[in-house]
Write a protein that holds these residues in place. Structure first.
Motif, PDB file in Angstrom:
ATOM      1  N   UNK A  94       0.806  -1.221   0.000  1.00  0.00           N
ATOM      2  CA  UNK A  94       0.000   0.000   0.000  1.00  0.00           C
ATOM      3  C   UNK A  94       0.844   1.280   0.000  1.00  0.00           C
ATOM      4  N   UNK A  95       2.164   1.169   0.140  1.00  0.00           N
ATOM      5  CA  UNK A  95       3.036   2.349   0.180  1.00  0.00           C
ATOM      6  C   UNK A  95       3.043   3.078  -1.162  1.00  0.00           C
ATOM      7  N   UNK A  96       3.226   4.380  -1.073  1.00  0.00           N
ATOM      8  CA  UNK A  96       3.333   5.199  -2.273  1.00  0.00           C
ATOM      9  C   UNK A  96       4.625   4.891  -3.019  1.00  0.00           C
ATOM     10  N   UNK A  97       4.534   4.836  -4.328  1.00  0.00           N
ATOM     11  CA  UNK A  97       5.745   4.735  -5.132  1.00  0.00           C
ATOM     12  C   UNK A  97       6.353   6.133  -5.241  1.00  0.00           C
ATOM     13  N   UNK A  98       7.579   6.224  -5.722  1.00  0.00           N
ATOM     14  CA  UNK A  98       8.203   7.538  -5.913  1.00  0.00           C
ATOM     15  C   UNK A  98       7.412   8.391  -6.896  1.00  0.00           C
ATOM     16  N   UNK A  99       6.886   7.772  -7.948  1.00  0.00           N
ATOM     17  CA  UNK A  99       6.089   8.515  -8.937  1.00  0.00           C
ATOM     18  C   UNK A  99       4.795   9.034  -8.322  1.00  0.00           C
ATOM     19  N   UNK A 100       4.133   8.204  -7.518  1.00  0.00           N
ATOM     20  CA  UNK A 100       2.895   8.631  -6.855  1.00  0.00           C
ATOM     21  C   UNK A 100       3.173   9.776  -5.879  1.00  0.00           C
ATOM     22  N   UNK A 101       4.255   9.647  -5.128  1.00  0.00           N
ATOM     23  CA  UNK A 101       4.607  10.688  -4.171  1.00  0.00           C
ATOM     24  C   UNK A 101       4.926  11.997  -4.887  1.00  0.00           C
ATOM     25  N   UNK A 102       5.568  11.922  -6.036  1.00  0.00           N
ATOM     26  CA  UNK A 102       5.889  13.126  -6.809  1.00  0.00           C
ATOM     27  C   UNK A 102       4.622  13.877  -7.210  1.00  0.00           C
TER      28      UNK A 102
END
Length: 91
Positions: free
Chosen positions: A4-12
């Motif tokens: 369920x953690x955010x990926x780097x792209x999602x966090x961006x």
């Protein structure tokens, strides 16, 4: 790392939607202990797994911190911005 953690792209995509980290700095100047990304990961973990807040794994912030930020972001409209941005990326 949890599924369920955010990926780097999602966090961006989400990072600009969250308030400047200085907005919630206490008057004593003490910096926050937890990053917004980690708090979001905890919220998404709760949503995905359906576990009780008090049963969050210990590698997340304390449940009370997670709930406090969830409540603040709900009240100040941050969650609406997240929702609207999610819908914009799907279109």
């Amino acid at each position: 790392m949890y599924p369920s953690d955010l990926t780097n792209d999602e966090w961006a995509i989400l990072k600009p939607l969250f308030p400047d980290p200085g907005y919630d700095t206490p008057k004593n100047g003490r910096p926050r202990d937890w990053s917004y990304r980690l708090i979001l990961n905890a919220i998404f973990y709760l949503t995905k797994t359906g576990c009780q807040r008090r049963m969050l794994p210990s590698d997340f912030p304390p449940w009370s911190t997670v709930y406090t930020y969830f409540r603040i972001w709900k009240q100040d409209g941050t969650w609406k911005k997240v929702h609207d941005s999610h819908n914009a990326t799907k279109a």
